[in-house]
Design a protein around this motif. Structure first.
Motif, PDB file in Angstrom:
ATOM      1  N   TYR A  67       0.839  -1.185   0.000  1.00 46.05           N
ATOM      2  CA  TYR A  67       0.000   0.000   0.000  1.00 46.05           C
ATOM      3  C   TYR A  67       0.880   1.243   0.000  1.00 46.05           C
ATOM      4  O   TYR A  67       1.945   1.281   0.613  1.00 46.05           O
ATOM      5  CB  TYR A  67      -0.918   0.029   1.222  1.00 46.05           C
ATOM      6  CG  TYR A  67      -2.093  -0.922   1.126  1.00 46.05           C
ATOM      7  CD1 TYR A  67      -1.961  -2.259   1.470  1.00 46.05           C
ATOM      8  CD2 TYR A  67      -3.324  -0.474   0.673  1.00 46.05           C
ATOM      9  CE1 TYR A  67      -3.031  -3.133   1.371  1.00 46.05           C
ATOM     10  CE2 TYR A  67      -4.404  -1.339   0.572  1.00 46.05           C
ATOM     11  CZ  TYR A  67      -4.242  -2.659   0.921  1.00 46.05           C
ATOM     12  OH  TYR A  67      -5.311  -3.521   0.817  1.00 46.05           O
ATOM     13  N   LEU A 106      -4.014   0.612  -2.443  1.00 48.85           N
ATOM     14  CA  LEU A 106      -3.336  -0.573  -2.963  1.00 48.85           C
ATOM     15  C   LEU A 106      -2.487  -0.207  -4.175  1.00 48.85           C
ATOM     16  O   LEU A 106      -2.959   0.419  -5.122  1.00 48.85           O
ATOM     17  CB  LEU A 106      -4.367  -1.634  -3.350  1.00 48.85           C
ATOM     18  CG  LEU A 106      -3.782  -2.933  -3.900  1.00 48.85           C
ATOM     19  CD1 LEU A 106      -2.982  -3.652  -2.822  1.00 48.85           C
ATOM     20  CD2 LEU A 106      -4.898  -3.840  -4.418  1.00 48.85           C
ATOM     21  N   ARG A 117      -2.048 -11.360   4.074  1.00 44.61           N
ATOM     22  CA  ARG A 117      -3.423 -11.730   4.420  1.00 44.61           C
ATOM     23  C   ARG A 117      -3.518 -13.209   4.727  1.00 44.61           C
ATOM     24  O   ARG A 117      -2.947 -14.040   4.023  1.00 44.61           O
ATOM     25  CB  ARG A 117      -4.377 -11.386   3.280  1.00 44.61           C
ATOM     26  CG  ARG A 117      -5.854 -11.547   3.646  1.00 44.61           C
ATOM     27  CD  ARG A 117      -6.737 -11.232   2.470  1.00 44.61           C
ATOM     28  NE  ARG A 117      -6.568 -12.209   1.406  1.00 44.61           N
ATOM     29  CZ  ARG A 117      -6.963 -12.004   0.144  1.00 44.61           C
ATOM     30  NH1 ARG A 117      -7.522 -10.857  -0.186  1.00 44.61           N
ATOM     31  NH2 ARG A 117      -6.796 -12.924  -0.765  1.00 44.61           N
ATOM     32  N   GLY A 138      -9.521 -14.705   4.423  1.00 45.04           N
ATOM     33  CA  GLY A 138      -9.860 -13.392   4.965  1.00 45.04           C
ATOM     34  C   GLY A 138     -10.024 -12.354   3.877  1.00 45.04           C
ATOM     35  O   GLY A 138      -9.391 -12.437   2.851  1.00 45.04           O
ATOM     36  N   GLY A 139     -10.876 -11.396   4.098  1.00 42.40           N
ATOM     37  CA  GLY A 139     -10.927 -10.222   3.238  1.00 42.40           C
ATOM     38  C   GLY A 139      -9.967  -9.216   3.807  1.00 42.40           C
ATOM     39  O   GLY A 139      -8.867  -9.546   4.184  1.00 42.40           O
ATOM     40  N   TYR A 170     -14.914  -2.188   7.340  1.00 40.60           N
ATOM     41  CA  TYR A 170     -13.839  -2.466   8.291  1.00 40.60           C
ATOM     42  C   TYR A 170     -13.395  -1.180   8.966  1.00 40.60           C
ATOM     43  O   TYR A 170     -13.477  -0.105   8.389  1.00 40.60           O
ATOM     44  CB  TYR A 170     -12.612  -3.051   7.553  1.00 40.60           C
ATOM     45  CG  TYR A 170     -12.941  -4.175   6.603  1.00 40.60           C
ATOM     46  CD1 TYR A 170     -13.365  -3.909   5.305  1.00 40.60           C
ATOM     47  CD2 TYR A 170     -12.845  -5.497   7.013  1.00 40.60           C
ATOM     48  CE1 TYR A 170     -13.685  -4.936   4.428  1.00 40.60           C
ATOM     49  CE2 TYR A 170     -13.153  -6.532   6.149  1.00 40.60           C
ATOM     50  CZ  TYR A 170     -13.577  -6.242   4.862  1.00 40.60           C
ATOM     51  OH  TYR A 170     -13.888  -7.265   3.998  1.00 40.60           O
ATOM     52  N   SER A 220     -14.450  -6.135  11.451  1.00 44.74           N
ATOM     53  CA  SER A 220     -15.090  -6.206  10.137  1.00 44.74           C
ATOM     54  C   SER A 220     -16.592  -6.416  10.336  1.00 44.74           C
ATOM     55  O   SER A 220     -17.021  -6.953  11.364  1.00 44.74           O
ATOM     56  CB  SER A 220     -14.501  -7.335   9.294  1.00 44.74           C
ATOM     57  OG  SER A 220     -14.674  -8.574   9.940  1.00 44.74           O
ATOM     58  N   SER A 252     -18.385  -9.524  11.817  1.00 44.85           N
ATOM     59  CA  SER A 252     -17.950 -10.834  11.357  1.00 44.85           C
ATOM     60  C   SER A 252     -16.626 -11.250  11.995  1.00 44.85           C
ATOM     61  O   SER A 252     -16.378 -12.436  12.187  1.00 44.85           O
ATOM     62  CB  SER A 252     -17.845 -10.885   9.831  1.00 44.85           C
ATOM     63  OG  SER A 252     -17.035  -9.844   9.345  1.00 44.85           O
ATOM     64  N   GLU A 253     -15.798 -10.279  12.328  1.00 46.41           N
ATOM     65  CA  GLU A 253     -14.549 -10.584  13.014  1.00 46.41           C
ATOM     66  C   GLU A 253     -14.080  -9.355  13.777  1.00 46.41           C
ATOM     67  O   GLU A 253     -14.340  -8.230  13.354  1.00 46.41           O
ATOM     68  CB  GLU A 253     -13.476 -11.003  11.996  1.00 46.41           C
ATOM     69  CG  GLU A 253     -12.211 -11.560  12.613  1.00 46.41           C
ATOM     70  CD  GLU A 253     -11.283 -12.193  11.574  1.00 46.41           C
ATOM     71  OE1 GLU A 253     -11.781 -12.718  10.571  1.00 46.41           O
ATOM     72  OE2 GLU A 253     -10.059 -12.148  11.782  1.00 46.41           O
ATOM     73  N   THR A 259     -14.933  -3.339   1.051  1.00 45.55           N
ATOM     74  CA  THR A 259     -14.670  -4.214  -0.083  1.00 45.55           C
ATOM     75  C   THR A 259     -16.003  -4.648  -0.681  1.00 45.55           C
ATOM     76  O   THR A 259     -17.012  -4.746   0.019  1.00 45.55           O
ATOM     77  CB  THR A 259     -13.882  -5.476   0.312  1.00 45.55           C
ATOM     78  OG1 THR A 259     -14.636  -6.232   1.255  1.00 45.55           O
ATOM     79  CG2 THR A 259     -12.537  -5.136   0.920  1.00 45.55           C
ATOM     80  N   MET A 319     -15.692 -10.512  -0.086  1.00 41.75           N
ATOM     81  CA  MET A 319     -14.521 -11.019   0.635  1.00 41.75           C
ATOM     82  C   MET A 319     -13.389 -11.260  -0.356  1.00 41.75           C
ATOM     83  O   MET A 319     -13.629 -11.526  -1.528  1.00 41.75           O
ATOM     84  CB  MET A 319     -14.872 -12.334   1.326  1.00 41.75           C
ATOM     85  CG  MET A 319     -15.481 -12.143   2.688  1.00 41.75           C
ATOM     86  SD  MET A 319     -15.694 -13.704   3.541  1.00 41.75           S
ATOM     87  CE  MET A 319     -14.028 -13.979   4.118  1.00 41.75           C
ATOM     88  N   ASN A 320     -12.173 -11.173   0.131  1.00 44.09           N
ATOM     89  CA  ASN A 320     -10.980 -11.460  -0.684  1.00 44.09           C
ATOM     90  C   ASN A 320     -10.855 -10.568  -1.908  1.00 44.09           C
ATOM     91  O   ASN A 320     -10.300 -10.974  -2.924  1.00 44.09           O
ATOM     92  CB  ASN A 320     -10.969 -12.932  -1.129  1.00 44.09           C
ATOM     93  CG  ASN A 320     -10.922 -13.873   0.046  1.00 44.09           C
ATOM     94  OD1 ASN A 320     -10.367 -13.543   1.088  1.00 44.09           O
ATOM     95  ND2 ASN A 320     -11.530 -15.018  -0.093  1.00 44.09           N
ATOM     96  N   GLU A 338     -10.071  -6.303  -3.249  1.00 46.28           N
ATOM     97  CA  GLU A 338      -9.279  -5.147  -2.853  1.00 46.28           C
ATOM     98  C   GLU A 338     -10.013  -4.275  -1.845  1.00 46.28           C
ATOM     99  O   GLU A 338     -11.193  -3.967  -2.023  1.00 46.28           O
ATOM    100  CB  GLU A 338      -8.935  -4.305  -4.078  1.00 46.28           C
ATOM    101  CG  GLU A 338      -8.131  -3.051  -3.764  1.00 46.28           C
ATOM    102  CD  GLU A 338      -7.920  -2.179  -4.976  1.00 46.28           C
ATOM    103  OE1 GLU A 338      -8.247  -2.629  -6.089  1.00 46.28           O
ATOM    104  OE2 GLU A 338      -7.435  -1.047  -4.814  1.00 46.28           O
ATOM    105  N   ALA A 339      -9.293  -3.890  -0.802  1.00 41.85           N
ATOM    106  CA  ALA A 339      -9.850  -2.999   0.206  1.00 41.85           C
ATOM    107  C   ALA A 339      -9.572  -1.552  -0.170  1.00 41.85           C
ATOM    108  O   ALA A 339      -8.446  -1.196  -0.492  1.00 41.85           O
ATOM    109  CB  ALA A 339      -9.240  -3.306   1.569  1.00 41.85           C
TER     110      ALA A 339
END
Lengths: 114, 113
Positions: A36, A46, A93, A97-98, B33, B48, B55-56, B95, B98-99, B101-102
């Motif tokens: 990043y 990113l 990561r 996980g996201g 997030y 998140s 969720s987490e 995002t 899931m999985n 780009e943030a």
């Protein structure tokens, strides 16, 4: 084991030089390694990312080198420009996980001198 | 280009006070997030949120913290009784799935005095 260690903390390079920022990780289950870029007053954006099944990825002037056996990866900036001056963070990561799986390095403050 | 927006950009509060940090994620994103960055340190995951529930969460996200999506656009982080060590830059991210780009907001600098 969740740590990502980043070095150097700061880096000054002349315009046109190739700054190299290094990261090392412990958790062999990490499956995604993004970099990043953050400018003052902005959030992280990113820049480029790699997965452990390839050893190198290039996007424009930015290259990630990945060494799976050494558990290290690095960012190279070719033909660096003053506009590249920013803070760079590596991250990793966890599988499945996201963004919540992202573990960040401490960041490198990069200055490109004209 | 769509972006995550955060308000305020800087908040100063007295220790023990409640603060609410606000975020507007990108409109078609489903996962939200919060991260924080203490000055000079790394970015750390807090929580998140998906489908109107957490969720987490990390161990940093204790009972003093809560998150909410009060309407279709805002996503908030509340700190019930702020401590000096809560002083940090707080980043919201979203995002589309899931999985993926943030996208990060520009952050809210929280200063607890």
């Amino acid at each position: 084991q969740q740590q990502v260690k980043q070095s150097p903390q700061s880096l000054i390079v002349q315009k046109g030089g190739i700054p190299i920022i290094n990261c090392a990780y412990e958790n062999t289950a990490f499956d995604y390694f993004p970099w990043y870029q953050q400018f003052p007053g902005k959030g992280p954006a990113l820049l480029i990312a790699i997965r452990p099944d390839v050893s190198e990825k290039k996007e424009g002037r930015f290259t990630i080198s990945f060494n799976k056996s050494a558990k290290q990866f690095s960012l190279h900036i070719m033909d660096s420009q003053p506009g590249d001056s920013a803070t760079y963070f590596c991250a990793a990561r966890s599988p499945g996980g996201g963004a919540d799986g992202l573990t960040f390095g401490k960041g490198t403050h990069l200055i490109i001198q004209p | 280009e769509p972006e995550v927006t955060q308000t305020p950009s800087h908040q100063v509060t007295q220790m023990g006070q409640e603060v609410i940090l606000r975020c507007v994620p990108i409109s078609n994103h489903l996962y939200f997030y919060w991260y924080r960055q203490i000055l000079g340190q790394k970015v750390e995951f807090l929580v998140s949120f998906y489908n109107n529930e957490i969720s987490e969460k990390s161990e940093i996200f204790d009972d003093q913290f809560s998150v909410e999506r009060p309407d279709g656009s805002n996503f908030t982080l509340k700190i019930r009784s702020t401590k000096l060590e809560d002083s940090a830059m707080y980043f919201c991210a979203s995002t589309v799935a899931m999985n993926t780009e943030a996208f990060f907001g520009q952050g809210t600098r929280l200063t607890v005095v």
